[in-house]
Design a protein around this motif. Structure first.
Motif, PDB file in Angstrom:
ATOM      1  N   GLY A 251       0.708  -1.171  -0.216  1.00 34.20           N
ATOM      2  CA  GLY A 251      -0.075   0.443  -0.212  1.00 34.20           C
ATOM      3  C   GLY A 251       0.861   1.684   0.050  1.00 34.20           C
ATOM      4  O   GLY A 251       0.633   2.266  -0.757  1.00 34.20           O
ATOM      5  N   ILE A 252       2.102   1.197   0.633  1.00 35.03           N
ATOM      6  CA  ILE A 252       2.787   2.420   0.329  1.00 35.03           C
ATOM      7  C   ILE A 252       3.225   2.612  -0.352  1.00 35.03           C
ATOM      8  O   ILE A 252       3.558   4.000  -0.796  1.00 35.03           O
ATOM      9  CB  ILE A 252       3.787   2.405   1.874  1.00 35.03           C
ATOM     10  N   GLY A 253       3.710   1.878  -1.244  1.00 38.09           N
ATOM     11  CA  GLY A 253       4.875   1.651  -2.730  1.00 38.09           C
ATOM     12  C   GLY A 253       3.860   1.824  -3.518  1.00 38.09           C
ATOM     13  O   GLY A 253       4.232   2.136  -4.653  1.00 38.09           O
ATOM     14  N   VAL A 254       2.221   1.891  -3.359  1.00 43.52           N
ATOM     15  CA  VAL A 254       1.787   2.325  -4.709  1.00 43.52           C
ATOM     16  C   VAL A 254       1.107   3.620  -4.023  1.00 43.52           C
ATOM     17  O   VAL A 254       1.334   4.612  -4.926  1.00 43.52           O
ATOM     18  CB  VAL A 254       0.298   2.144  -4.047  1.00 43.52           C
ATOM     19  N   VAL A 255       0.702   4.546  -2.868  1.00 45.21           N
ATOM     20  CA  VAL A 255       1.002   5.851  -2.582  1.00 45.21           C
ATOM     21  C   VAL A 255       1.859   6.389  -3.235  1.00 45.21           C
ATOM     22  O   VAL A 255       2.072   7.355  -3.378  1.00 45.21           O
ATOM     23  CB  VAL A 255       1.524   6.052  -1.046  1.00 45.21           C
TER      24      VAL A 255
ATOM     25  N   LEU B 131       9.633  -0.781  -6.772  1.00 46.66           N
ATOM     26  CA  LEU B 131       9.949  -1.807  -5.330  1.00 46.66           C
ATOM     27  C   LEU B 131       9.217  -2.421  -4.860  1.00 46.66           C
ATOM     28  O   LEU B 131       8.959  -3.259  -4.205  1.00 46.66           O
ATOM     29  CB  LEU B 131      12.249  -1.309  -5.330  1.00 46.66           C
ATOM     30  N   MET B 132       8.914  -1.065  -3.439  1.00 53.51           N
ATOM     31  CA  MET B 132       8.758  -1.592  -2.231  1.00 53.51           C
ATOM     32  C   MET B 132       6.672  -2.411  -2.307  1.00 53.51           C
ATOM     33  O   MET B 132       6.522  -3.186  -1.680  1.00 53.51           O
ATOM     34  CB  MET B 132       8.032  -0.676  -1.394  1.00 53.51           C
TER      35      MET B 132
ATOM     36  N   ALA C  11      -5.082  -2.820  -0.563  1.00 55.25           N
ATOM     37  CA  ALA C  11      -4.832  -3.674   0.071  1.00 55.25           C
ATOM     38  C   ALA C  11      -4.691  -3.471   2.036  1.00 55.25           C
ATOM     39  O   ALA C  11      -3.826  -4.375   2.765  1.00 55.25           O
ATOM     40  CB  ALA C  11      -2.475  -3.555   0.254  1.00 55.25           C
ATOM     41  N   LEU C  12      -4.745  -2.454   2.560  1.00 56.06           N
ATOM     42  CA  LEU C  12      -5.403  -2.651   4.314  1.00 56.06           C
ATOM     43  C   LEU C  12      -6.216  -3.298   4.356  1.00 56.06           C
ATOM     44  O   LEU C  12      -6.203  -3.655   5.901  1.00 56.06           O
ATOM     45  CB  LEU C  12      -5.030  -0.624   4.233  1.00 56.06           C
ATOM     46  N   LEU C  13      -7.378  -3.530   3.926  1.00 56.40           N
ATOM     47  CA  LEU C  13      -8.082  -4.222   3.599  1.00 56.40           C
ATOM     48  C   LEU C  13      -7.230  -5.992   3.846  1.00 56.40           C
ATOM     49  O   LEU C  13      -7.715  -6.617   4.818  1.00 56.40           O
ATOM     50  CB  LEU C  13      -8.783  -4.981   2.678  1.00 56.40           C
ATOM     51  N   SER C  14      -6.880  -6.105   3.145  1.00 58.25           N
ATOM     52  CA  SER C  14      -5.855  -7.495   2.976  1.00 58.25           C
ATOM     53  C   SER C  14      -4.858  -7.574   4.415  1.00 58.25           C
ATOM     54  O   SER C  14      -5.056  -8.948   5.228  1.00 58.25           O
ATOM     55  CB  SER C  14      -4.429  -7.270   2.034  1.00 58.25           C
ATOM     56  N   ALA C  15      -4.442  -6.556   4.704  1.00 55.04           N
ATOM     57  CA  ALA C  15      -3.550  -6.673   6.199  1.00 55.04           C
ATOM     58  C   ALA C  15      -4.114  -6.622   7.590  1.00 55.04           C
ATOM     59  O   ALA C  15      -3.925  -7.284   8.452  1.00 55.04           O
ATOM     60  CB  ALA C  15      -2.930  -5.576   5.996  1.00 55.04           C
TER      61      ALA C  15
END
Length: 436
Positions: free
Chosen positions: A318-322, A338-339, A404-408
């Motif tokens: 999620g951070i990588g996409v942001v 990369l992230m 992604a956050l929902l997955s986490a």
């Protein structure tokens, strides 16, 4: 006569190596088709729309195969399903490309549908067998197997480039590739024990001398009356909340992977003004980071466990996409890419491992999680393309952050089963209580 522990361990190691080879071969076969799509388009003079129809036929065949794979593999066993699937692919792909190459479009598309069906069935079968081998070994190995698929696909791109340079016709090229796949695949299947064909079998479960309570015989009339009073519903993964949550985890990370594969270069070209070759380089960085993570994924999982790896990976993705969405400079986009790749790399293979925790229901559970994940990978990017048409691709990527956050948040559903202190074997994952 029982195998000695060393011999049993060697047999399981051969099993793992055999499935790793199968993963690599299937990646080589599918990647070979992708590598020659431009040559097919140029030879038959197809438009972009017509080429999308080719992809749609293969995708529909794959989805049908996924929906039926649980029953197919339960009936045939994973090794037999793999054997038939490999042979079917080796027949279907060269035949499909020969028909399309010669102008027989409709029959070629029908055979391409059959290839998709055989490919997806084989994919689920190798994941089922790989998860069983991983459980028998007692160490995570599915990330390595999925890395084998990625390496097979990358190798196929290089071979395809050479075939293009040497002007080798596509049917000749793919016939040679799939002949190799049949030969090496036949050797690989010999490394897979027949015990793995039975659904839910654990080939490496050791014999124990521990004696539990002696069961008393139950009269037939009493057993029949009990069965009538408490009918047992057949297992369905679609009624199991845990499997659905594991499917959500695999779906989220597969969607992140598929969206990057389809739209990352174009989104950077349109949204950041990068040159096409720079966008292609970013996609290469994404794949390298994802493949590298899967190569070391077994070590990471052994050190930290499933839930922290899944949760950390989803947050990192999620951070990588942001960063990709917001970074104004190229080096920032490289870091974000990369992230993104590292974060989503282990979601699908770990989801398959979690789905196979209960040996008695592993086949159908793995098939269900695979169907959820692959449907997201095939259909999800199309939705992002439609959304990107209206609000821009980079803006549309914000939906990936939320997913992604929902997955986490639900990563705990993939937690490893507790080990039986008497046998040191994993206990089956808890099942949802049957509906009243």
């Amino acid at each position: 006569m029982n195998l000695r522990p060393a011999s049993a361990h060697d047999a399981v190691s051969r099993w793992v190596n055999g499935i790793l080879l199968i993963f690599t071969l299937l990646g080589l076969g599918f990647g070979s088709w992708l590598s020659r799509l431009p040559a097919v388009r140029d030879h038959v003079g197809a438009s972009t729309f017509e080429m999308s129809v080719y992809g749609l036929c293969l995708a529909v065949g794959s989805l049908v195969g996924l929906m039926l794979s649980g029953r197919t593999i339960s009936k045939l066993g994973s090794r037999r399903a793999l054997a038939l699937g490999v042979v079917a692919q080796a027949i279907a792909m060269p035949l499909a490309t020969t028909l399309i190459w010669s102008g027989a479009l409709i029959p070629g598309l029908a055979v391409l549908f059959c290839y998709g069906f055989a490919f997806s069935t084989s994919d689920v079968a190798m994941n089922v067998s790989g998860a069983s081998a991983e459980r028998a070994l007692g160490k995570p190995r599915l990330p390595l197997m999925h890395a084998g698929f990625s390496l097979g696909s990358v190798s196929a791109m290089g071979i395809g480039a050479l075939a293009e340079m040497w002007s080798i016709p596509v049917p000749v090229h793919l016939t040679a590739v799939f002949l190799l796949i049949v030969v090496v695949g036949g050797f690989s299947l010999r490394l897979i024990p027949p015990d793995s064909e039975t659904s839910g079998a654990d080939a490496a479960t050791p014999v124990t001398t521990h004696s539990g309570p002696i069961p008393l015989p139950v009269p037939a009339e009493a057993a029949a009356a009990s069965a009538a009073a408490h009918p047992i519903r057949p297992h369905s993964p679609w009624r199991d909340p845990r499997i659905l949550l594991v499917g959500l985890i695999a779906m989220s990370m597969s969607l992140a992977e598929g969206t990057a594969a389809d739209w990352l270069p174009l989104s950077l070209a349109d949204g950041r003004g990068l040159a096409n070759e720079v966008g292609a380089l970013m996609l290469g960085i994404f794949y390298v980071s994802m493949t590298g993570t899967r190569l070391v994924g077994s070590m990471i999982l052994s050190r930290f466990g499933r839930v922290p790896v899944l949760r950390g990976g989803a947050i990192l993705c999620g951070i990588g996409v942001v960063i990709v969405i917001l970074a104004p400079v190229t080096w920032g986009i490289v870091i974000g890419t990369l992230m993104w790749g590292v974060g989503c790399a282990l979601g699908f293979p770990v989801g398959i491992s979690a789905a196979a925790d209960n040996p008695k229901t592993a086949v159908r559970d793995v098939a269900a999680v695979s169907a959820i994940a692959y449907t997201a990978m095939l259909v999800g990017p199309m939705a992002f393309g439609f959304l990107g048409e209206h609000i821009g691709l980079l803006t549309a990527f914000w939906a990936l952050v939320g997913i992604a956050l929902l997955s986490a948040f639900v990563a705990g559903a993939a937690r490893e089963p507790k080990r039986d202190p008497e046998t040191e074997r994993p206990r089956p994952a808890p099942q949802a209580p049957p509906a009243a």
